[in-house]
Design a protein around this motif. Structure first.
Motif, PDB file in Angstrom:
ATOM      1  N   GLU A  21      73.424  42.523  33.119  1.00 62.22           N
ATOM      2  CA  GLU A  21      74.025  43.680  33.784  1.00 62.22           C
ATOM      3  C   GLU A  21      73.242  44.073  35.031  1.00 62.22           C
ATOM      4  OE1 GLU A  21      75.612  48.178  32.636  1.00 62.22           O
ATOM      5  OE2 GLU A  21      74.401  47.009  31.216  1.00 62.22           O
ATOM      6  N   TRP A  22      71.917  43.985  34.981  1.00 67.55           N
ATOM      7  CA  TRP A  22      71.111  44.335  36.150  1.00 67.55           C
ATOM      8  C   TRP A  22      71.351  43.365  37.294  1.00 67.55           C
ATOM      9  CZ3 TRP A  22      67.391  42.231  39.276  1.00 67.55           C
ATOM     10  CH2 TRP A  22      66.677  43.113  40.096  1.00 67.55           C
ATOM     11  N   TYR A  23      71.360  42.065  36.997  1.00 73.20           N
ATOM     12  CA  TYR A  23      71.580  41.079  38.050  1.00 73.20           C
ATOM     13  C   TYR A  23      72.981  41.210  38.656  1.00 73.20           C
ATOM     14  CZ  TYR A  23      67.243  38.477  37.430  1.00 73.20           C
ATOM     15  OH  TYR A  23      65.921  38.110  37.404  1.00 73.20           O
ATOM     16  N   TRP A  24      73.970  41.546  37.816  1.00 75.58           N
ATOM     17  CA  TRP A  24      75.331  41.667  38.334  1.00 75.58           C
ATOM     18  C   TRP A  24      75.498  42.930  39.177  1.00 75.58           C
ATOM     19  CZ3 TRP A  24      79.642  39.744  39.880  1.00 75.58           C
ATOM     20  CH2 TRP A  24      80.777  40.541  39.989  1.00 75.58           C
ATOM     21  N   GLU A  25      75.054  44.059  38.662  1.00 76.42           N
ATOM     22  CA  GLU A  25      75.282  45.325  39.350  1.00 76.42           C
ATOM     23  C   GLU A  25      74.387  45.500  40.582  1.00 76.42           C
ATOM     24  OE1 GLU A  25      77.532  47.491  38.970  1.00 76.42           O
ATOM     25  OE2 GLU A  25      78.439  46.791  37.111  1.00 76.42           O
ATOM     26  N   CYS A  26      73.164  45.028  40.516  1.00 75.19           N
ATOM     27  CA  CYS A  26      72.199  45.282  41.587  1.00 75.19           C
ATOM     28  C   CYS A  26      72.083  44.148  42.596  1.00 75.19           C
ATOM     29  CB  CYS A  26      70.820  45.566  40.987  1.00 75.19           C
ATOM     30  SG  CYS A  26      70.798  46.991  39.863  1.00 75.19           S
ATOM     31  N   LEU A  27      72.463  42.925  42.233  1.00 74.72           N
ATOM     32  CA  LEU A  27      72.304  41.798  43.147  1.00 74.72           C
ATOM     33  C   LEU A  27      73.611  41.082  43.455  1.00 74.72           C
ATOM     34  CD1 LEU A  27      68.975  40.168  41.859  1.00 74.72           C
ATOM     35  CD2 LEU A  27      69.293  41.689  43.812  1.00 74.72           C
ATOM     36  N   LEU A  28      74.356  40.685  42.420  1.00 73.21           N
ATOM     37  CA  LEU A  28      75.500  39.791  42.622  1.00 73.21           C
ATOM     38  C   LEU A  28      76.757  40.520  43.059  1.00 73.21           C
ATOM     39  CD1 LEU A  28      75.022  37.398  39.573  1.00 73.21           C
ATOM     40  CD2 LEU A  28      74.265  37.077  41.936  1.00 73.21           C
ATOM     41  N   ARG A  29      77.009  41.677  42.487  1.00 73.85           N
ATOM     42  CA  ARG A  29      78.270  42.357  42.772  1.00 73.85           C
ATOM     43  C   ARG A  29      78.436  42.713  44.247  1.00 73.85           C
ATOM     44  NH1 ARG A  29      80.193  47.461  43.083  1.00 73.85           N
ATOM     45  NH2 ARG A  29      78.130  48.315  42.692  1.00 73.85           N
TER      46      ARG A  29
END
Length: 695
Positions: A374-382
Motif C-alpha cells: 500500500e505504501w509503494y502504491w499510494e506514495c510512489l506508483l500511483r
C-alpha cells in the motif's frame, strides 16, 4: 462461434448495468418500476456500445464476400444471393470469416428492437414515470392523474409539431412522403436533438477526464479539493437539516389538528410513515385521542395541501439522508488522504492508518495488499500511473478532436479512426478491427457518460453514489442515455467512414445505419448539420481547458474549486478546520472505547473471582460478631483495594479532555482523591457539572 460473442456480450452488459444501478440506486427503498425502467434504459444504451464493433466486423466480412462474388468468373460462380460466399480468384485475397461473425438477418432485427425500445422509453415512458415518482399522491390513481397533467404540455408540444408537419406535407403538392420517409424524418429529428447535447458533453469530457488524472498525481491537490468539498457539503448538510426541521414542524401541526376519526387521517398516517423514526416517536400517531373533529370550529388542511406536504416530506427526507451519507464518505476520504500525505515522508516504507477501517477486509486482500504494498502504491506508483494515464487519454482526445474536424474528407482520408480501420480492413484482421472500434467508441462513451454522472442541476438532478440517488435523477439519467447513444454511434460510424452517407461509396452499410434510413430526405441535415456542427467541439475543448464555465459559475455565486481564487482559499481553510474537528472527535471516541475495553479486560475477571472467593470463605458464624470487628474488617478491605479502586475510577473517567484548573490542582493524588470522595459514595469528577465544564 456463430452468435456466441453476441450472447456473451448481452449477458455481460446486463450485469454491468445492474452493478452500476446498484451503486447509485437503492433496490430496497425505491419503487420496482423505477428500478426496472432505469435498468432497461441503461442496459439498452450500454448494449449498443458493446455490440456495434461486432456489427462493423460483420459488415467488413460481408463487403469482402460481395466483392469476391462480383469479381469471380460467371462460369465458376456459385453465387445464390447478393452477399453469398464465392470462390475467390487468385488475385483476390481470401475472405476469412471472423470469430464473432453474426449470421445475416439477426443484426437488423436486433437493432430495430433495441433502438425503438430505447426511443419509447426516453420520449414516452420515462417522462411519465418521472412525474409519477415525484408525485405526492396517496393512491395510484392520484399519482397517474398528476403525471398526466404534468406531461400534457410535454406530449402536446410533440403532437402539435407533428400535426403541423403533416398538414404542410398534405398541402404542398411537390412533397410525396411515404411511411418510411416519415420514419426517417422522426429518427433524424431525435438524432439532431441528441447530437446537439452530445457535442456539449463530449467537449467537456475530452479535456476534463485527462486533466483530472493529471491533477490527481499532484501532491496535496486531492486533499485541498476534499477540504473544499467538505466546506460546501457542510453548508448543504446544514441547509438540509433546517429544511427537514421546518417540514417536520408542518407535519407535527397537521398531525395534531387531524384527529383519529378524520377522513384524511389515513393520508396523515402515510406521511408519518415517510418521516424518520425519531420524528415518528416524538409525534406519535394520535391513536389515543378520542376527541371528535368539528369542521365548524377548526380549519383543517385540504387533501391538496396534504399532497403537497407529502411531496415535501419525501424530498426533504431523501436529501437529508443523502447529505449525511455523503458527509461520512467524505470524512473517510479526507482521513485517508491525510494519511497518504503523512506517509510520504515515512522511512519505514509501511503505510500507517490513523483510523482502522470499520468494515473487516478479506484476509486474502490483506495478504496481497499489505502495508508495504500500500505504501509503494499510494506514495510512489500511483502518481506516476496517473501521469501516464493522463498522457494516454490526452492523445486519445487529440485524435478525437482532429477526426471530428476532418471526418468529412474522403480523398484524402484525414480521419485517424478511418485510417486505422481501413488499414485493418485490407488485411482482414478482424480482432484488430473489433479492438480498435471498441476502444474508440468506449472512450467516446466514457467522455459523454462521465459528464452525465458529474453534472448537477441544483437539487433536481444529481447522481450520488452509495445508493443515494433519488428516483427522479435515475429516470432522468436513463432519458439522457437513450437520447445520446444513437447519435453517438452514428458519429462514431462517420468517424470511421463506415457510414455510406459520409464515405459516399456504394458499399454495403452496417446493420445499424440501415435501420436509420437514408438521410437524403433531409439533405440540409445530412450534408450540413451532421458534418459541420461536430467541429464546435474544438471551441468547447478550449473553453473547458481555460475553465471558462467554472469561472462564469463562480462569478454568479456558485462556488467552484479554483486554485487562484480567494473564495476557494477561504473554503479550503474552513473545510480543513471541519475535518480537524471531526478527526479529534473520532479520536476521543476511540480512546473512550479503548479505555472501556481495557477496564473490562483488566478488572472484569478479577472482580468476579474476588466476589466468588468472598462468597466461598464467609463463615455463617461470623454473622454473630460485634459491630467493632465488622468495622475493622471493612476498613481492611477498603485499604487493600484502595489503589485498585483509584485505577478503576481513572479508567472510568470521560474520554473528553477537561479544562485545566490551577486552583484545584494538587500534587498529592491521595489528597485529591479524598477531596473528590463524598460521604454518600459519589465522586465530584463524575458529577454533571465537572463533566460539562469544557462545553
Amino acid at each position: 462461434m456463430s452468435g456466441a460473442a453476441l450472447g456473451l456480450e448481452i449477458v455481460f452488459v446486463f450485469f454491468l448495468a445492474l452493478f452500476l444501478l446498484h451503486r447509485y440506486g437503492d433496490f430496497k427503498k425505491q419503487h420496482r418500476l423505477v428500478i426496472v425502467g432505469t435498468l432497461l434504459a441503461w442496459y439498452l444504451c450500454f448494449l449498443i456500445v458493446f455490440i456495434l464493433p461486432l456489427d462493423v466486423s460483420t459488415t467488413i466480412y460481408n463487403r469482402c464476400k460481395h466483392a469476391a462474388a462480383n469479381s469471380s468468373p460467371p462460369e465458376s460462380s456459385n453465387v445464390t444471393g447478393l452477399y453469398a460466399a464465392a470462390t475467390p480468384v487468385p488475385s483476390q485475397r481470401p475472405c476469412f470469416k471472423p470469430w464473432s461473425y453474426i449470421p445475416d438477418g439477426i443484426m437488423p432485427i436486433f437493432w430495430r428492437v433495441v433502438y425503438w425500445t430505447s426511443q419509447f422509453l426516453t420520449w414516452i415512458l420515462l417522462p411519465f414515470m418521472q412525474s409519477y415518482a415525484r408525485s405526492g399522491g396517496f393512491s395510484i390513481t392520484g399519482k397517474i392523474k398528476t403525471a398526466l397533467i404534468e406531461n400534457a404540455i410535454y406530449y402536446g408540444t410533440y403532437l402539435l409539431i407533428f400535426g403541423a408537419f403533416l398538414i404542410y406535407v398534405a398541402v404542398n403538392p411537390h412533397l410525396h412522403l411515404e411511411w418510411n420517409q416519415l420514419q426517417t424524418i422522426g429518427i433524424a429529428a431525435a438524432n439532431t436533438w441528441g447530437l446537439f447535447l452530445l457535442v456539449l458533453l463530449l467537449g467537456y469530457g475530452l479535456v476534463e477526464i485527462p486533466r483530472s488524472y493529471w491533477n490527481g498525481a499532484k501532491r496535496g491537490y486531492l486533499l485541498m479539493k476534499t477540504y473544499f468539498k467538505a466546506a460546501k457539503l457542510m453548508t448543504e448538510k446544514a441547509d438540509a437539516e433546517e429544511t427537514l426541521e421546518d417540514v417536520m414542524e408542518e407535519v407535527r401541526k397537521v398531525n395534531e389538528s387531524i384527529k383519529y376519526n378524520h377522513p384524511l387521517r389515513k393520508c396523515v398516517d402515510t406521511i408519518l410513515k415517510k418521516c424518520p423514526v425519531e420524528y415518528q416517536e416524538k409525534m406519535g400517531r394520535n391513536m389515543d385521542d378520542y376527541e371528535d373533529f368539528d369542521e365548524k370550529r377548526n380549519t383543517y388542511p385540504s387533501e391538496k395541501s396534504l399532497v403537497k406536504l407529502h411531496k415535501q416530506v419525501i424530498y426533504s427526507v431523501q436529501r437529508h439522508r443523502r447529505t449525511q451519507v455523503q458527509w461520512q464518505i467524505l470524512l473517510e476520504q479526507a482521513f485517508y488522504l491525510e494519511d497518504v500525505a503523512k506517509n510520504e515522508t515515512s522511512a519505514t516504507c509501511q503505510f500507517v492508518h490513523t483510523f482502522q477501517s470499520p468494515e473487516p477486509e478479506n484476509r486474502f486482500i490483506q495478504y496481497l495488499y499489505n502495508p508495504t504494498v500500500e505504501w509503494y502504491w499510494e506514495c510512489l506508483l500511483r502518481p506516476w500511473f496517473y501521469r501516464i494515464l493522463a498522457v494516454v487519454l490526452s492523445i486519445f482526445s487529440v485524435i478525437v478532436v482532429w477526426s471530428e474536424c476532418t471526418f468529412f474528407s474522403t480523398t484524402p482520408v484525414l480521419s485517424l479512426f478511418a485510417v486505422f480501420i481501413q488499414l485493418a480492413e485490407k488485411t482482414y484482421n478482424y480482432i484488430y478491427i473489433e479492438i480498435a472500434c471498441f476502444l474508440s467508441i468506449f472512450f467516446l462513451s466514457i467522455c459523454v457518460y462521465s459528464t452525465v454522472f458529474r453534472i448537477r442541476v441544483f437539487n433536481y438532478y444529481y447522481l450520488a453514489s452509495h445508493h443515494q440517488t433519488d428516483a427522479y435523477s435515475l429516470l432522468f439519467s436513463g432519458m439522457l442515455f437513450c437520447r445520446l447513444t444513437p447519435p453517438l454511434c452514428l458519429n462514431f460510424l462517420g468517424l470511421t467512414h463506415m457510414d455510406s452517407s459520409i464515405s459516399h461509396k456504394n458499399t454495403q452499410p452496417t446493420a445499424y445505419t440501415s435501420i436509420m434510413g437514408s438521410m437524403k430526405v433531409l439533405s440540409f441535415i445530412a450534408d450540413g448539420f451532421y458534418i459541420y456542427y461536430p467541429m464546435l467541439v474544438v471551441i468547447l475543448c478550449i473553453a473547458t481547458y481555460f475553465s471558462l464555465g467554472t469561472r462564469c459559475l463562480n462569478l454568479l455565486g456558485f462556488q467552484q474549486f479554483m486554485g487562484d481564487n480567494d473564495m476557494t482559499s477561504d473554503l479550503v481553510d474552513e473545510g480543513k478546520e471541519l475535518i480537524r474537528r471531526e478527526k479529534r472527535k473520532r479520536q476521543r471516541q476511540e480512546e473512550g472505547e479503548n479505555r472501556r475495553r481495557e477496564w473490562k479486560e483488566r478488572y472484569g475477571h478479577s472482580r468476579e473471582d474476588s466476589t466468588r472467593n468472598r462468597n466461598v470463605h464467609v463463615d455463617p458464624k461470623e454473622s454473630n460478631f460485634s459491630d467493632i470487628s465488622t468495622n475493622r474488617s471493612a476498613s481492611k478491605y477498603t485499604r487493600a483495594s484502595n489503589r485498585t479502586e483509584r485505577d478503576r475510577i481513572e479508567l472510568l473517567q470521560d474520554a473528553e479532555p477537561l479544562d485545566f484548573n490551577a486552583e484545584t490542582f494538587t500534587d498529592d493524588p491521595l489528597e485529591s482523591e479524598s477531596e473528590r470522595y463524598q460521604p454518600d459514595g459519589r465522586y465530584l469528577s463524575m458529577s454533571r457539572t465537572r463533566i460539562f465544564d469544557d462545553v
